[in-house]
Each structure stands twice: as C-alpha cells, then as structure tokens.
Enzyme design. Structure first.
Site, short mmCIF file in Angstrom:
data_model
loop_
_atom_site.label_atom_id
_atom_site.label_comp_id
_atom_site.label_asym_id
_atom_site.label_seq_id
_atom_site.Cartn_x
_atom_site.Cartn_y
_atom_site.Cartn_z
N ARG A 121 -70.40 -10.02 11.37
CA ARG A 121 -70.69 -9.66 9.45
C ARG A 121 -69.48 -9.67 8.78
O ARG A 121 -69.79 -9.39 7.76
CB ARG A 121 -71.82 -9.75 9.18
CG ARG A 121 -73.10 -10.47 10.13
CD ARG A 121 -74.18 -8.71 9.66
NE ARG A 121 -75.72 -9.52 10.08
CZ ARG A 121 -76.54 -8.99 11.53
NH1 ARG A 121 -75.70 -7.64 11.90
NH2 ARG A 121 -77.19 -9.42 12.14
N LYS A 143 -60.98 -18.91 0.69
CA LYS A 143 -61.85 -20.21 1.31
C LYS A 143 -61.50 -20.69 2.81
O LYS A 143 -59.72 -20.24 2.86
CB LYS A 143 -61.61 -21.85 0.55
CG LYS A 143 -62.06 -21.91 -0.95
CD LYS A 143 -61.81 -22.98 -1.79
CE LYS A 143 -62.75 -23.93 -0.71
NZ LYS A 143 -61.89 -25.57 -2.24
N GLU A 185 -48.87 -30.35 -2.30
CA GLU A 185 -49.37 -29.29 -3.02
C GLU A 185 -48.60 -28.68 -4.16
O GLU A 185 -49.41 -28.36 -4.83
CB GLU A 185 -49.81 -28.07 -1.47
CG GLU A 185 -51.12 -28.95 -0.52
CD GLU A 185 -52.20 -29.09 -1.09
OE1 GLU A 185 -52.49 -29.30 -2.13
OE2 GLU A 185 -53.39 -29.41 -0.71
N LYS A 219 -52.61 -21.21 -8.32
CA LYS A 219 -53.81 -21.81 -7.64
C LYS A 219 -54.72 -19.89 -7.84
O LYS A 219 -56.07 -20.08 -8.37
CB LYS A 219 -53.46 -20.93 -6.33
CG LYS A 219 -54.67 -20.90 -5.30
CD LYS A 219 -55.58 -22.25 -4.65
CE LYS A 219 -56.63 -22.17 -3.41
NZ LYS A 219 -56.02 -22.05 -2.31
N GLU A 229 -65.93 -21.69 -7.30
CA GLU A 229 -65.71 -23.23 -6.60
C GLU A 229 -67.22 -23.52 -7.57
O GLU A 229 -67.76 -24.26 -7.13
CB GLU A 229 -65.98 -23.38 -5.52
CG GLU A 229 -64.97 -25.51 -5.31
CD GLU A 229 -65.13 -25.64 -4.49
OE1 GLU A 229 -63.63 -26.12 -4.86
OE2 GLU A 229 -64.84 -25.38 -3.67
N ARG A 233 -62.49 -25.03 -11.36
CA ARG A 233 -62.28 -24.58 -9.34
C ARG A 233 -61.55 -26.29 -9.09
O ARG A 233 -60.63 -26.59 -7.91
CB ARG A 233 -62.23 -23.65 -7.89
CG ARG A 233 -61.78 -23.37 -7.04
CD ARG A 233 -62.02 -21.90 -6.50
NE ARG A 233 -61.10 -21.87 -5.18
CZ ARG A 233 -61.37 -20.57 -4.05
NH1 ARG A 233 -62.22 -19.90 -4.90
NH2 ARG A 233 -60.54 -20.52 -3.08
N ASN A 237 -59.07 -29.83 -6.75
CA ASN A 237 -58.79 -30.71 -5.63
C ASN A 237 -58.92 -32.32 -5.63
O ASN A 237 -58.93 -33.59 -5.99
CB ASN A 237 -60.55 -30.89 -4.88
CG ASN A 237 -61.23 -30.73 -4.53
OD1 ASN A 237 -60.18 -29.27 -3.54
ND2 ASN A 237 -62.06 -29.53 -5.29
N HIS A 240 -58.03 -35.16 -3.79
CA HIS A 240 -58.39 -34.72 -2.70
C HIS A 240 -59.67 -35.78 -2.52
O HIS A 240 -60.03 -35.73 -0.78
CB HIS A 240 -59.51 -33.53 -2.38
CG HIS A 240 -57.72 -32.51 -2.18
ND1 HIS A 240 -56.86 -32.33 -2.93
CD2 HIS A 240 -57.69 -30.93 -1.06
CE1 HIS A 240 -56.12 -31.26 -2.52
NE2 HIS A 240 -56.30 -31.49 -1.52
N HIS A 244 -58.99 -37.15 1.72
CA HIS A 244 -59.53 -36.84 2.43
C HIS A 244 -61.05 -37.96 3.04
O HIS A 244 -60.21 -37.91 4.25
CB HIS A 244 -61.28 -35.80 2.31
CG HIS A 244 -61.29 -34.27 1.72
ND1 HIS A 244 -61.72 -33.01 1.42
CD2 HIS A 244 -59.38 -33.58 2.20
CE1 HIS A 244 -60.82 -32.01 1.64
NE2 HIS A 244 -59.63 -31.96 2.22
N HIS A 256 -52.16 -33.88 5.88
CA HIS A 256 -52.61 -33.10 5.18
C HIS A 256 -52.47 -33.25 3.53
O HIS A 256 -52.58 -34.38 2.44
CB HIS A 256 -53.91 -32.20 4.28
CG HIS A 256 -54.59 -31.61 3.82
ND1 HIS A 256 -55.44 -32.19 3.34
CD2 HIS A 256 -54.08 -30.91 2.91
CE1 HIS A 256 -55.67 -31.55 2.47
NE2 HIS A 256 -55.15 -30.78 2.02
#
Length: 350
Positions: A121, A143, A185, A219, A229, A233, A237, A240, A244, A256
């Site tokens: 956990r 993330k 990026e 960032k 998000e 946030r 993207n 993206h 993606h 990527h």
C-alpha cells in the site's frame, strides 16, 4: 548543486540538480532518515553504466541495497512487469520503510513508481532519472503508471517521491536520438510557460544545467497548482493527444519524444486553423523542433486510424477529446469541441 522544492498536499520534496549526485544518493537518503534495506530498480541498459556506482554509494552510507532489473522499453511498461517486480520486492525483504530507487528513463520511473505506490500500500520512492525526457518531465509531479493494450498510462496512481536526483553527468552515455527526444519535452515546456527558455533554444545560447532547471521549473509550477490533474495540469499534455495516438499506431516503435514533437506541430497547426494563434507561432515551433533534429510531419497513418487511436486517450471527457493548443509562446490552453474535420485536415497536411 541547484535545489528546487516541490510542494504538494501531503508535504514537499526536493529536486536536486548537480553533477556527481548519483554517488551521493546514499548520504542523501541517510540524511533524510532512511536506513537498512532498499531496492535499486533499473534495466540492463542503464544498469551496466550506473548501477554499480549507485550501489557502492548506498553501501558506503550504511544502507543495504538490492538491485532488481526489469526489461527495457515501452512494450514492458505493463502490469505483468509490475507483478514480477512485486515478487522481487517480497523476495528481497522490503518493508514499508524500505525505499525504491528508480534508476532509468521515463518508462522505468513510471513502472517502478507505480510499484512503489502499490506495494504494501505504498513505500518510499526516489526518482533518479537518466534520460533528458525523464529529468524534465516524468520524474517530477508524482504521476506513475503502466500501459494496457488499449492505450498508454491507463492504469496508474499518484505517488510523490521523497526526492528527485538529477545528475547531468549521466547524459554523457545517452544516445543522441534519445537526447533529441528529450529536447521535445524541453521545447514543449518553453511553449507552455517559459518564453525565455524557448528563445534561448532558438538562439542556441544556453547552459545545460540552466536549461534543465528552467524546464523543470515549468513542470513544478504547474503541478503545484494542480497536483491531481483536475485542471491546469492538463496543459502539460501539449502534443500528447496526437502523440500518444502516433505511438500506439506504431506499436511504440516511435519514441515518445518524437511523437510529442510531431504532435506539438499538429497542435500548433490546429491552433492556426482555429484562429487561436498566428501562423508565425506555429512556424517558430516547427523550425525549432526541426533544427533540433526532431520529426515535424505526422506519420502516414490514415486520419481515421489516428482518431480511433485517440478514442482511449485518458485526457478525454466522456467521448469528447481535449486538445492543448498554443495561443503564443508561453501561452497554451485546453480546448474541446474541436471539429473532427479540422483534426483530419491537420493530419492530412503532412
């Protein structure tokens, strides 16, 4: 050494930037209160260069590290890899205070981070990114996650690290193509919220450590404003939604960063078509990405295929796709209700 502090709802953590930090990781962990067992999760590609110096430093500081290798590459960013990692962690005897050190690029950091978020956990996580892309993007903000056959990052969790160690010296062994992918990026962050960074990259006048710090600060500003998000946030993207889809259709043979570069140009052209930004802005973005050695034209997939691949994008709201589009350098926003014909037209421009 340069320090950037990231605040989040449950506390804060430092991002440390400086050459030689890899060897200092053990001392830094001990100063943070850690002792005993820890796990260095890496892959064979990165491990052969940097695992031994890291393990030696940890042992010298009095820690008891174990090295765990996972396969290298996006095809292995899966629940199967995480399941094997759980078994390795159990066999290594890690308890809830035993930190996991993610030594590698974005795929490894996402995968090891998800394991850290869910094993027992949740156990402490230290991110040690070894690619430019991971340094400026995926290692910051908490993330983590893995892919499903239906799309990227569809299973994940927010897991804030105890610290992020950015050692620019490790970039010396990064292949040129991977460095260029990371620059996508960096340029993206300049478009989002750092005009001075973008202009310095255009002029070709910048120090690498300064560039890293400036890109990371973008960032950090965004994730501090929106740690889970729920709003702002999403601007991270940029490129993206297109990118993606390109990655998925290529079966992840497109890097990527390369996909983000192509996706960012598509987003800029879409913004021009919608009268959201002047053509000169899109031209500047395209020129800088091309001069960096990145692809700027979309791959030759049918527009309908790309739209179908976008259908599982996690940024959508219901059936509605959302696109991050630039208004100018340093000014982007999220848009929905984009006519499908406009998206297809941009994809056909290549």
């Amino acid at each position: 050494m340069h320090t950037i502090t990231v605040s989040h709802p449950n506390g804060k953590y430092p991002i440390l930037i400086g050459e030689g930090l890899l060897a200092q990781a053990g001392d830094l962990l001990v100063r943070a209160g850690f002792q005993g067992r820890c796990a260095v999760v890496t892959n064979p590609t990165v491990g052969r260069h940097y695992a031994d110096p890291l393990l030696t430093g940890l042992q010298t500081a009095g820690l008891d590290p174990v090295r765990i290798d996972i396969p290298d590459g996006e095809p292995y960013k899966t629940l199967d890899t995480v399941a094997q990692l759980y078994r390795n962690l159990v066999e290594a005897g890690l308890d809830r205070r035993s930190p996991i050190l993610a030594l590698g690029g974005g795929v490894l950091g996402d995968t090891a981070g998800f394991a850290a978020a869910t094993y027992l956990r949740g156990v402490p996580l230290v991110q040690i990114p070894t690619t430019l892309l991971a340094m400026v993007d995926s290692s910051v903000g908490g993330k983590t996650g893995v892919d499903l056959p239906q799309g990227k990052n569809l299973v994940g969790a927010f897991k804030q690290p105890e610290m992020v160690l950015v050692d620019p010296a490790v970039l010396a062994t990064l292949p040129a193509a991977e460095f260029r992918a990371g620059m996508a990026e960096v340029i993206k962050h300049g478009i989002i919220d750092a005009p001075a960074l973008f202009e310095s990259l255009e002029a070709g006048r910048y120090d690498q450590t300064w560039m890293l710090a400036e890109a990371i600060q973008v960032k950090v500003r965004v994730v501090q404003e929106d740690p889970f998000e729920q709003g702002r946030r999403a601007v991270l993207n940029l490129g993206h939604t297109f990118g993606h889809a390109f990655e998925r259709l290529s079966d992840y043979t497109i890097r990527h960063g390369e996909a983000v570069a192509m996706g960012t140009v598509c987003a800029a052209r879409l913004a021009v078509r919608l009268d959201l930004c002047p053509p000169d802005t899109a031209d500047r973005i395209t020129r800088l990405l091309a001069r960096t050695g990145l692809p700027t034209e979309p791959p030759p997939y049918a527009p309908d295929e790309v739209l179908a691949a976008m259908a599982t994008d996690k940024k959508r709201r219901g059936r509605q796709l959302r696109f991050v589009l630039p208004r100018g350098i340093g000014d982007v926003d999220v848009f929905a209700d984009i006519p499908e014909a406009e998206v297809k037209a941009v994809l056909g421009e290549g």
